[in-house]
Scaffold this motif. Structure first.
Motif, PDB file in Angstrom:
ATOM      1  N   UNK A  53       0.834  -1.193   0.000  1.00 27.09           N
ATOM      2  CA  UNK A  53       0.000   0.000   0.000  1.00 27.09           C
ATOM      3  C   UNK A  53       0.865   1.237   0.000  1.00 27.09           C
ATOM      4  N   UNK A  54       0.298   2.330  -0.459  1.00 28.12           N
ATOM      5  CA  UNK A  54       1.065   3.569  -0.557  1.00 28.12           C
ATOM      6  C   UNK A  54       1.154   4.318   0.770  1.00 28.12           C
ATOM      7  N   UNK A  55       0.263   4.033   1.713  1.00 23.05           N
ATOM      8  CA  UNK A  55       0.209   4.775   2.975  1.00 23.05           C
ATOM      9  C   UNK A  55       0.849   3.972   4.108  1.00 23.05           C
ATOM     10  N   UNK A  56       1.990   4.450   4.652  1.00 26.82           N
ATOM     11  CA  UNK A  56       2.638   3.729   5.746  1.00 26.82           C
ATOM     12  C   UNK A  56       1.742   3.594   6.983  1.00 26.82           C
ATOM     13  N   UNK A  57       0.893   4.580   7.236  1.00 24.89           N
ATOM     14  CA  UNK A  57      -0.007   4.507   8.397  1.00 24.89           C
ATOM     15  C   UNK A  57      -1.028   3.384   8.222  1.00 24.89           C
ATOM     16  N   UNK A  58      -1.498   3.166   6.996  1.00 21.96           N
ATOM     17  CA  UNK A  58      -2.444   2.081   6.736  1.00 21.96           C
ATOM     18  C   UNK A  58      -1.766   0.730   6.924  1.00 21.96           C
ATOM     19  N   UNK A  59      -0.520   0.604   6.454  1.00 22.10           N
ATOM     20  CA  UNK A  59       0.215  -0.654   6.629  1.00 22.10           C
ATOM     21  C   UNK A  59       0.453  -0.922   8.111  1.00 22.10           C
ATOM     22  N   UNK A  60       0.826   0.114   8.871  1.00 24.05           N
ATOM     23  CA  UNK A  60       1.029  -0.044  10.316  1.00 24.05           C
ATOM     24  C   UNK A  60      -0.279  -0.434  11.010  1.00 24.05           C
ATOM     25  N   UNK A  61      -1.375   0.216  10.653  1.00 32.25           N
ATOM     26  CA  UNK A  61      -2.666  -0.079  11.278  1.00 32.25           C
ATOM     27  C   UNK A  61      -3.064  -1.526  11.028  1.00 32.25           C
ATOM     28  N   UNK A  62      -2.875  -2.005   9.803  1.00 32.55           N
ATOM     29  CA  UNK A  62      -3.211  -3.391   9.492  1.00 32.55           C
ATOM     30  C   UNK A  62      -2.319  -4.359  10.262  1.00 32.55           C
ATOM     31  N   UNK A  63      -1.012  -4.119  10.257  1.00 32.37           N
ATOM     32  CA  UNK A  63      -0.086  -5.000  10.978  1.00 32.37           C
ATOM     33  C   UNK A  63      -0.427  -5.050  12.462  1.00 32.37           C
ATOM     34  N   UNK A  64      -0.741  -3.915  13.045  1.00 32.89           N
ATOM     35  CA  UNK A  64      -1.089  -3.860  14.467  1.00 32.89           C
ATOM     36  C   UNK A  64      -2.422  -4.525  14.747  1.00 32.89           C
ATOM     37  N   UNK A  65      -3.394  -4.319  13.868  1.00 34.30           N
ATOM     38  CA  UNK A  65      -4.732  -4.890  14.077  1.00 34.30           C
ATOM     39  C   UNK A  65      -4.720  -6.411  13.992  1.00 34.30           C
ATOM     40  N   UNK A  66      -4.012  -6.969  13.000  1.00 35.09           N
ATOM     41  CA  UNK A  66      -4.053  -8.425  12.819  1.00 35.09           C
ATOM     42  C   UNK A  66      -3.244  -9.166  13.867  1.00 35.09           C
ATOM     43  N   UNK A  67      -2.395  -8.465  14.607  1.00 37.83           N
ATOM     44  CA  UNK A  67      -1.637  -9.095  15.692  1.00 37.83           C
ATOM     45  C   UNK A  67      -2.212  -8.757  17.063  1.00 37.83           C
ATOM     46  N   UNK A 130       4.090 -11.123  11.592  1.00 37.22           N
ATOM     47  CA  UNK A 130       3.924  -9.968  10.703  1.00 37.22           C
ATOM     48  C   UNK A 130       5.190  -9.123  10.807  1.00 37.22           C
ATOM     49  N   UNK A 131       5.902  -8.963   9.689  1.00 34.34           N
ATOM     50  CA  UNK A 131       7.107  -8.137   9.641  1.00 34.34           C
ATOM     51  C   UNK A 131       6.721  -6.759   9.143  1.00 34.34           C
ATOM     52  N   UNK A 132       6.831  -5.768  10.046  1.00 29.67           N
ATOM     53  CA  UNK A 132       6.478  -4.395   9.700  1.00 29.67           C
ATOM     54  C   UNK A 132       7.342  -3.429  10.504  1.00 29.67           C
ATOM     55  N   UNK A 133       8.089  -2.530   9.894  1.00 26.34           N
ATOM     56  CA  UNK A 133       8.178  -2.375   8.456  1.00 26.34           C
ATOM     57  C   UNK A 133       8.886  -3.574   7.834  1.00 26.34           C
ATOM     58  N   UNK A 134       8.387  -3.945   6.675  1.00 24.17           N
ATOM     59  CA  UNK A 134       8.928  -5.105   5.996  1.00 24.17           C
ATOM     60  C   UNK A 134       9.942  -4.716   4.942  1.00 24.17           C
ATOM     61  N   UNK A 135       9.470  -4.345   3.759  1.00 23.73           N
ATOM     62  CA  UNK A 135      10.380  -4.038   2.659  1.00 23.73           C
ATOM     63  C   UNK A 135      10.613  -2.547   2.489  1.00 23.73           C
ATOM     64  N   UNK A 136      10.066  -1.729   3.358  1.00 23.62           N
ATOM     65  CA  UNK A 136      10.209  -0.274   3.262  1.00 23.62           C
ATOM     66  C   UNK A 136      11.683   0.121   3.209  1.00 23.62           C
ATOM     67  N   UNK A 137      12.049   0.921   2.208  1.00 19.74           N
ATOM     68  CA  UNK A 137      13.383   1.486   2.113  1.00 19.74           C
ATOM     69  C   UNK A 137      14.472   0.526   1.675  1.00 19.74           C
ATOM     70  N   UNK A 138      14.143  -0.705   1.339  1.00 18.34           N
ATOM     71  CA  UNK A 138      15.161  -1.664   0.912  1.00 18.34           C
ATOM     72  C   UNK A 138      15.339  -1.620  -0.606  1.00 18.34           C
TER      73      UNK A 138
END
Length: 193
Positions: A53-67, A130-138
């Motif tokens: 996804x383009x929004x880092x906050x959305x990716x964080x929210x999903x990672x946090x919610x599913x765990x 869940x790996x977050x941040x995962x591929x960000x910045x690599x």
């Protein structure tokens, strides 16, 4: 790029399988800012699912919610999340881990920090990682190394999710994962709800 742990140590500790089912998940701040959703998907044990996804906050929210680690004092959640049949955050936390590479100290390289986070998470007896941040910045080689390690973890029968910006999901990355979930582009609007 070498791993901080030998390949045979990553994903070596087996645990019970944990299917992740997300149905109509919506996350908003307590002030009504829309962060995520609605999102629905299923992630199966033994595979890596890439969450882009383009929004880092959305990716964080999903990672946090599913765990089960979303700060409910600051967020409002709609929809359902089920991990290994559990639907409440305390029980979900028993079957999942949020591997956050930024918490790894003493490792300078970003890819190495993600590998260290995966190695730590795979040492726990949980079915969902869940790996977050995962591929960000690599860069591309770093993405492949991290995804290769995630595949080894998933081969132990775990469900593995890796977050990534949309731009990181190239053909090489798509080939390594079992599924890709693309989060809808977020528009952080205020809501009266």
């Amino acid at each position: 790029m070498p791993s901080t742990l030998p390949p045979d140590r990553i994903g070596a500790r087996a645990t019970a399988a944990a299917t992740l089912t997300v149905s109509g998940l919506v996350v908003r701040s307590i002030h009504g800012v829309h962060l995520l959703g609605p999102v629905s998907f299923t992630a199966e044990p033994g595979q890596v699912t890439l969450l882009t996804g383009s929004d880092p906050a959305a990716r964080w929210a999903l990672a946090s919610a599913v765990t089960g680690r979303l700060p409910l004092e600051r967020m409002r959640v709609g929809g359902t999340v089920s991990v290994a049949g559990h639907t409440t955050p305390p029980l979900i936390r028993n079957d999942s881990v949020l591997a956050q590479s930024w918490r790894i100290r003493g490792v300078a390289d970003d890819a190495e920090r993600r590998l260290a986070a995966l190695a730590w998470a795979s040492s726990l007896r949980v079915g969902l990682i869940v790996l977050s941040p995962g591929l960000d910045g690599l860069d591309e080689p770093g993405c492949r190394v991290v995804l290769d390690a995630a595949v080894r973890v998933a081969e132990s029968g775990r469900t593995v999710l890796v977050t990534a910006p949309t731009s990181a999901a190239g053909a090489a990355e798509q080939h390594l994962v079992g599924a890709t979930i693309t989060l809808p582009s977020g528009h952080r609007n205020q809501s009266a709800a």
